[in-house]
Design a protein around this motif. Structure first.
Motif, PDB file in Angstrom:
ATOM      1  N   GLU A   1       0.802  -1.229   0.000  1.00 26.02           N
ATOM      2  CA  GLU A   1       0.000   0.000   0.000  1.00 26.02           C
ATOM      3  C   GLU A   1       0.840   1.287   0.000  1.00 26.02           C
ATOM      4  OE1 GLU A   1      -3.042  -0.258   3.041  1.00 26.02           O
ATOM      5  OE2 GLU A   1      -4.202  -1.601   1.791  1.00 26.02           O
ATOM      6  N   VAL A   2       1.867   1.311  -0.812  1.00 25.79           N
ATOM      7  CA  VAL A   2       2.606   2.556  -1.037  1.00 25.79           C
ATOM      8  C   VAL A   2       1.809   3.363  -2.063  1.00 25.79           C
ATOM      9  CG1 VAL A   2       4.704   3.522  -2.058  1.00 25.79           C
ATOM     10  CG2 VAL A   2       4.850   1.658  -0.379  1.00 25.79           C
ATOM     11  N   GLN A   3       1.363   4.533  -1.672  1.00 21.77           N
ATOM     12  CA  GLN A   3       0.383   5.244  -2.496  1.00 21.77           C
ATOM     13  C   GLN A   3       0.959   6.376  -3.338  1.00 21.77           C
ATOM     14  OE1 GLN A   3      -2.800   6.055   0.256  1.00 21.77           O
ATOM     15  NE2 GLN A   3      -3.524   3.934   0.132  1.00 21.77           N
ATOM     16  N   ASP A   4       2.177   6.763  -3.058  1.00 22.79           N
ATOM     17  CA  ASP A   4       2.793   7.846  -3.826  1.00 22.79           C
ATOM     18  C   ASP A   4       3.472   7.253  -5.066  1.00 22.79           C
ATOM     19  OD1 ASP A   4       4.507   9.792  -4.856  1.00 22.79           O
ATOM     20  OD2 ASP A   4       4.972  10.622  -2.897  1.00 22.79           O
ATOM     21  N   PRO A   5       3.024   7.623  -6.263  1.00 26.63           N
ATOM     22  CA  PRO A   5       3.627   7.043  -7.470  1.00 26.63           C
ATOM     23  C   PRO A   5       5.117   7.358  -7.598  1.00 26.63           C
ATOM     24  CG  PRO A   5       2.130   8.854  -8.041  1.00 26.63           C
ATOM     25  CD  PRO A   5       1.929   8.567  -6.584  1.00 26.63           C
ATOM     26  N   ARG A   6       5.562   8.477  -7.000  1.00 26.93           N
ATOM     27  CA  ARG A   6       6.996   8.773  -7.060  1.00 26.93           C
ATOM     28  C   ARG A   6       7.786   7.779  -6.213  1.00 26.93           C
ATOM     29  NH1 ARG A   6       6.651  15.019  -5.540  1.00 26.93           N
ATOM     30  NH2 ARG A   6       5.343  13.998  -3.993  1.00 26.93           N
ATOM     31  N   ASN A   7       7.227   7.383  -5.067  1.00 31.37           N
ATOM     32  CA  ASN A   7       7.903   6.364  -4.268  1.00 31.37           C
ATOM     33  C   ASN A   7       7.915   5.016  -4.983  1.00 31.37           C
ATOM     34  OD1 ASN A   7       8.650   8.012  -2.155  1.00 31.37           O
ATOM     35  ND2 ASN A   7       6.818   7.609  -0.944  1.00 31.37           N
ATOM     36  N   LEU A   8       6.773   4.659  -5.562  1.00 37.98           N
ATOM     37  CA  LEU A   8       6.732   3.409  -6.339  1.00 37.98           C
ATOM     38  C   LEU A   8       7.788   3.445  -7.444  1.00 37.98           C
ATOM     39  CD1 LEU A   8       5.563   0.728  -7.367  1.00 37.98           C
ATOM     40  CD2 LEU A   8       3.826   2.046  -8.607  1.00 37.98           C
ATOM     41  N   GLY A   9       7.836   4.541  -8.190  1.00 35.45           N
ATOM     42  CA  GLY A   9       8.793   4.651  -9.289  1.00 35.45           C
ATOM     43  C   GLY A   9      10.235   4.572  -8.797  1.00 35.45           C
ATOM     44  N   ALA A  10      10.518   5.255  -7.690  1.00 38.57           N
ATOM     45  CA  ALA A  10      11.887   5.252  -7.163  1.00 38.57           C
ATOM     46  C   ALA A  10      12.290   3.848  -6.720  1.00 38.57           C
ATOM     47  CB  ALA A  10      12.009   6.240  -6.001  1.00 38.57           C
ATOM     48  N   VAL A  11      11.354   3.100  -6.126  1.00 40.11           N
ATOM     49  CA  VAL A  11      11.658   1.723  -5.726  1.00 40.11           C
ATOM     50  C   VAL A  11      11.848   0.839  -6.955  1.00 40.11           C
ATOM     51  CG1 VAL A  11      10.771  -0.333  -4.533  1.00 40.11           C
ATOM     52  CG2 VAL A  11      10.521   1.933  -3.479  1.00 40.11           C
ATOM     53  N   CYS A  12      11.056   1.062  -8.005  1.00 40.21           N
ATOM     54  CA  CYS A  12      11.231   0.296  -9.249  1.00 40.21           C
ATOM     55  C   CYS A  12      12.626   0.511  -9.832  1.00 40.21           C
ATOM     56  CB  CYS A  12      10.175   0.696 -10.277  1.00 40.21           C
ATOM     57  SG  CYS A  12       8.516   0.083  -9.916  1.00 40.21           S
ATOM     58  N   ARG A  13      13.112   1.735  -9.751  1.00 38.30           N
ATOM     59  CA  ARG A  13      14.453   2.026 -10.270  1.00 38.30           C
ATOM     60  C   ARG A  13      15.511   1.263  -9.485  1.00 38.30           C
ATOM     61  NH1 ARG A  13      17.004   8.088 -11.164  1.00 38.30           N
ATOM     62  NH2 ARG A  13      18.931   7.410 -12.158  1.00 38.30           N
ATOM     63  N   VAL A  14      15.369   1.234  -8.162  1.00 40.46           N
ATOM     64  CA  VAL A  14      16.292   0.461  -7.324  1.00 40.46           C
ATOM     65  C   VAL A  14      16.223  -1.019  -7.710  1.00 40.46           C
ATOM     66  CG1 VAL A  14      16.709  -0.380  -4.972  1.00 40.46           C
ATOM     67  CG2 VAL A  14      16.209   2.054  -5.368  1.00 40.46           C
ATOM     68  N   ALA A  15      15.007  -1.541  -7.817  1.00 38.38           N
ATOM     69  CA  ALA A  15      14.824  -2.974  -8.094  1.00 38.38           C
ATOM     70  C   ALA A  15      15.417  -3.348  -9.445  1.00 38.38           C
ATOM     71  CB  ALA A  15      13.342  -3.329  -8.043  1.00 38.38           C
ATOM     72  N   GLU A  16      15.218  -2.482 -10.429  1.00 41.39           N
ATOM     73  CA  GLU A  16      15.727  -2.793 -11.769  1.00 41.39           C
ATOM     74  C   GLU A  16      17.252  -2.738 -11.786  1.00 41.39           C
ATOM     75  OE1 GLU A  16      16.733  -2.770 -15.904  1.00 41.39           O
ATOM     76  OE2 GLU A  16      17.165  -1.081 -14.605  1.00 41.39           O
ATOM     77  N   THR A  17      17.806  -1.719 -11.160  1.00 34.87           N
ATOM     78  CA  THR A  17      19.262  -1.572 -11.152  1.00 34.87           C
ATOM     79  C   THR A  17      19.934  -2.716 -10.387  1.00 34.87           C
ATOM     80  OG1 THR A  17      18.957   0.818 -11.246  1.00 34.87           O
ATOM     81  CG2 THR A  17      21.146   0.037 -10.664  1.00 34.87           C
TER      82      THR A  17
END
Lengths: 229, 229
Positions: free
Chosen positions: B87-103
């Motif tokens: 339930e992370v609701q801020d799309p910027r937080n979701l996006g930032a975590v996706c960048r970490v996960a991908e890298t």
């Protein structure tokens, strides 16, 4: 100067600088963490005007200017871990790195006076108020300051660089450690990179190819806390 | 759907979904990375209108809907490292975590269908386009999915919790690892936390007391990559 947002105002109230006045909407003024604080009730539009930002969360405050620290004094502890940002210009990135540094217990953060974001209200907000407790210093020339910092006993300067040949897992990070991160896109300036004792890299297994500066700082700083044990 | 910004459009063009049309300002359209791409020239105001955001950097594109992955398929590799956001609701937080996960080379990221940010244009932007290469799955109920994921051989579910008694440095993270992070402020929901095999914490040496979700993800994921070696 103005600080805005819940965390920034709360931490300014319990931090090092004096807070002259707090303005809040009626709703925010009733929140329990403001008990005992004198608050002037203001409309959201008035708070947005004072904050010069829509991200005020119904509260802002007039505080003394940000109390920058002396860079050399950050290096005094024998196990000081000090972060440096080389020309990071986005105040949100500066703030996010300050939050990492404060949470990880770093001795402080050093930024250059020019071509760098300063500890503005936007940086305070992005740091969730961490800048009120972290010591942040500004230096005229970062490469010169790094060179002088290295003269102190048991001090090692590491630079983060995607193209470095040494993994960040290799050093033992004993003694005083200075970790320098560059701006997204441009990385470390050549003279700053040359002044580092060693350049280190995080593993990169993706296609996009880089972390932003705050997530890179988090991975490296928590790694250093682990490796130096 | 629309994606906007340089990195998001570039990665959409070399990612999994088809891109129907690209609009750019005359200036951005001349950038070398767009060589060979058919670009419709548009004014900045037109691109802002299409993007519904001022952060378009002079470019946006019409792309196929985001191709969500199947959550179970993320767990197939024997050493899969999968992140979950509760339930992370801020799309910027979701996006930032996706960048970490991908890298970091994670096998994917799992989010709940409801009360969670989805992979919107804002999330694409915050991920610097990493969502085009990372596999992101949505599940109806995160606790249920975690329980079923644990039934697979050699699978361990770790939850990040500030109040956990176990340091994140303790487990060896062998086998398949699922790491669950909660929303800032509220943390993991009780049923999600109960479904975890172990709750782990990062060291906290500051006064402000927490990282944001993307820096916590970076510290934990890079730690796991190190510890599981």
């Amino acid at each position: 100067v103005i600080v805005y947002g819940r965390n920034p105002v709360r931490e300014a109230l319990r931090g090092r600088r004096s807070v002259e006045q707090v303005w809040a909407t009626e709703r925010t003024a009733g929140e329990p963490w403001l008990e005992g604080v004198t608050v002037a009730i203001a409309g959201a539009d008035e708070i947005e005007r004072l904050s010069e930002s829509p991200e005020h969360q119904g509260i802002c405050a007039e505080a003394a200017p940000y109390p920058y620290a002396d860079a050399d004094s950050l290096m005094e502890p024998e196990d000081a871990l000090v972060l440096c940002l080389d020309e990071v210009q986005d105040p949100r990135n500066l703030g996010a790195v300050c939050r990492v540094a404060e949470t990880a217990g770093c001795a402080g953060l050093v930024i250059p006076e020019r071509r760098s974001a300063a500890v503005t209200a936007a940086a305070c907000k992005a740091s969730a108020g961490a800048v009120e407790h972290l010591r942040v210093a500004r230096v005229r020339n970062l490469a010169d300051w790094l060179a002088s910092a290295k003269e102190r006993e048991s001090t090692w300067v590491y630079g983060a660089a995607a193209e470095a040949s040494v993994s960040y897992e290799r050093p033992d990070y004993s003694g005083r450690v200075v970790l320098v991160l560059g701006s997204e896109g441009r990385g470390l300036r050549p003279r700053v990179a040359e002044t580092c004792d060693e350049l280190v890299r995080l593993p990169n297994r993706g296609k996009v190819g880089s972390l932003n500066v705050s997530t890179a700082a988090a991975a490296l700083v928590y790694g250093i806390l682990h490796f130096r044990k």
